[in-house]
Design an enzyme around this catalytic site. Sequence first.
Site, PDB file in Angstrom:
ATOM      1  N   ARG A 293      33.667  39.793 -63.679  1.00 53.54           N
ATOM      2  CA  ARG A 293      34.269  38.540 -64.142  1.00 53.54           C
ATOM      3  C   ARG A 293      33.373  37.974 -65.274  1.00 53.54           C
ATOM      4  NH1 ARG A 293      38.008  35.724 -60.802  1.00 53.54           N
ATOM      5  NH2 ARG A 293      38.857  36.855 -59.112  1.00 53.54           N
TER       6      ARG A 293
ATOM      7  N   ASP B 230      21.525  15.656 -71.965  1.00 56.16           N
ATOM      8  CA  ASP B 230      22.193  14.399 -72.455  1.00 56.16           C
ATOM      9  C   ASP B 230      21.815  13.097 -71.382  1.00 56.16           C
ATOM     10  OD1 ASP B 230      24.186  16.298 -70.977  1.00 56.16           O
ATOM     11  OD2 ASP B 230      24.567  14.111 -70.298  1.00 56.16           O
TER      12      ASP B 230
ATOM     13  N   ARG C  60      18.139  23.514 -77.646  1.00 63.22           N
ATOM     14  CA  ARG C  60      18.376  23.848 -76.054  1.00 63.22           C
ATOM     15  C   ARG C  60      17.784  24.946 -75.622  1.00 63.22           C
ATOM     16  NH1 ARG C  60      23.609  21.311 -74.064  1.00 63.22           N
ATOM     17  NH2 ARG C  60      23.841  19.504 -75.266  1.00 63.22           N
TER      18      ARG C  60
ATOM     19  N   SER D 216      21.049  22.328 -66.981  1.00 63.56           N
ATOM     20  CA  SER D 216      20.864  21.010 -67.425  1.00 63.56           C
ATOM     21  C   SER D 216      21.669  19.831 -66.701  1.00 63.56           C
ATOM     22  CB  SER D 216      21.429  21.252 -68.807  1.00 63.56           C
ATOM     23  OG  SER D 216      22.887  21.576 -68.594  1.00 63.56           O
TER      24      SER D 216
ATOM     25  N   GLY E 201      23.557  28.234 -64.836  1.00 59.39           N
ATOM     26  CA  GLY E 201      25.064  27.919 -64.582  1.00 59.39           C
ATOM     27  C   GLY E 201      25.557  28.897 -65.584  1.00 59.39           C
TER      28      GLY E 201
ATOM     29  N   ARG F  76      23.187  32.520 -70.501  1.00 56.71           N
ATOM     30  CA  ARG F  76      21.371  31.981 -70.520  1.00 56.71           C
ATOM     31  C   ARG F  76      20.804  32.949 -69.219  1.00 56.71           C
ATOM     32  NH1 ARG F  76      21.612  25.508 -70.563  1.00 56.71           N
ATOM     33  NH2 ARG F  76      21.805  25.201 -72.382  1.00 56.71           N
TER      34      ARG F  76
ATOM     35  N   ARG G 211      17.640  27.071 -58.829  1.00 59.97           N
ATOM     36  CA  ARG G 211      18.840  26.558 -60.012  1.00 59.97           C
ATOM     37  C   ARG G 211      18.113  26.345 -61.265  1.00 59.97           C
ATOM     38  NH1 ARG G 211      22.774  24.622 -62.810  1.00 59.97           N
ATOM     39  NH2 ARG G 211      22.796  22.615 -63.053  1.00 59.97           N
TER      40      ARG G 211
HETATM   41  N1  HPA Z   1      27.488  15.308 -65.882  1.00 58.82           N
HETATM   42  C1  HPA Z   1      27.659  16.383 -65.034  1.00 58.82           C
HETATM   43  N2  HPA Z   1      27.103  17.500 -65.491  1.00 58.82           N
HETATM   44  C2  HPA Z   1      26.205  17.472 -66.217  1.00 58.82           C
HETATM   45  C3  HPA Z   1      25.948  16.487 -67.133  1.00 58.82           C
HETATM   46  C4  HPA Z   1      26.782  15.272 -66.803  1.00 58.82           C
HETATM   47  O1  HPA Z   1      26.679  14.572 -67.833  1.00 58.82           O
HETATM   48  N3  HPA Z   1      25.095  16.986 -68.327  1.00 58.82           N
HETATM   49  C5  HPA Z   1      24.822  18.305 -67.857  1.00 58.82           C
HETATM   50  N4  HPA Z   1      25.451  18.616 -66.881  1.00 58.82           N
END
Ligand code: HPA
Length: 236
Positions: A43, A204, A217, A90, A20, A24, A87
């Site tokens: 961009r 997370d 990370r 995270s 994304g 990275r 892809r």
């Molecule tokens: N929500 C949506 N996208 C994400 C999240 C999340 O909690 N964590 C990492 N990408």
Amino acid sequence: MTIHIGAKPGEIAETVLMPGDPLRAKWAAETFLTEARLINEVRGMLGYTGLWRGNRVTIHGSGMGMASLSIYANELIRDYGAKTLIRIGSCGAMQDHVAIRDVIIAMTATTLSTPSSGIFRELNFAPHADWSLLRAAVTAAEVRGVPTHVGGIYSADVFYDERPDLNDIMTRHGILGVEMEAAELYNLALRHKVRALAVLTVSDHLLTGAALPADQRQSSFGDMVEIALAAAFPES
Ligand code: HPA
């Protein structure tokens, strides 16, 4: 050149890894590829092409969310001839048995909607990964001893979700994690008869509130990049 990608014809490889975050893409290209060269910065969406074990690879940012990913994936497939799109990103865990830093390989991606919803109309299409890539990624993760889960994920429309009940429903139905891009990547790949997969690192945890410390990370992200590259080139 396309509207959003400044690369010249031939500068993008048939295999594209899509994080994304454009920074990275830069880090992964500089860390894992040889002869990496910047091929797009329109961009600020950075793309690099280089070699991994002699195989040509492009690592190009997707931006956040399906609307952004759709722009880049469409141009990569339709204008530059990308054939394999993975892809790397995270996600938030939605199950107790999934831990921070684990890897999730997404077999399917559930959604409320995608940029393709207008085409599917009343259909509840099931966007799914390419089987050969999925199998190779699982093998690569096992070889590396990375704790890995394979199953369904949720590609959400919004990060700041005002509908916590939706997350509950996902958890009750075994969905492993939430992110915001994979479903439309799978839709586009299936439509254009190319291969796609999402390999995700858990950053997370929605059930415990735990989060990957910032200093860890990068290393977790590295496992995922290696799994994605090994899945794309299983013979290498
Ligand atoms: N929500 C949506 N996208 C994400 C999240 C999340 O909690 N964590 C990492 N990408």
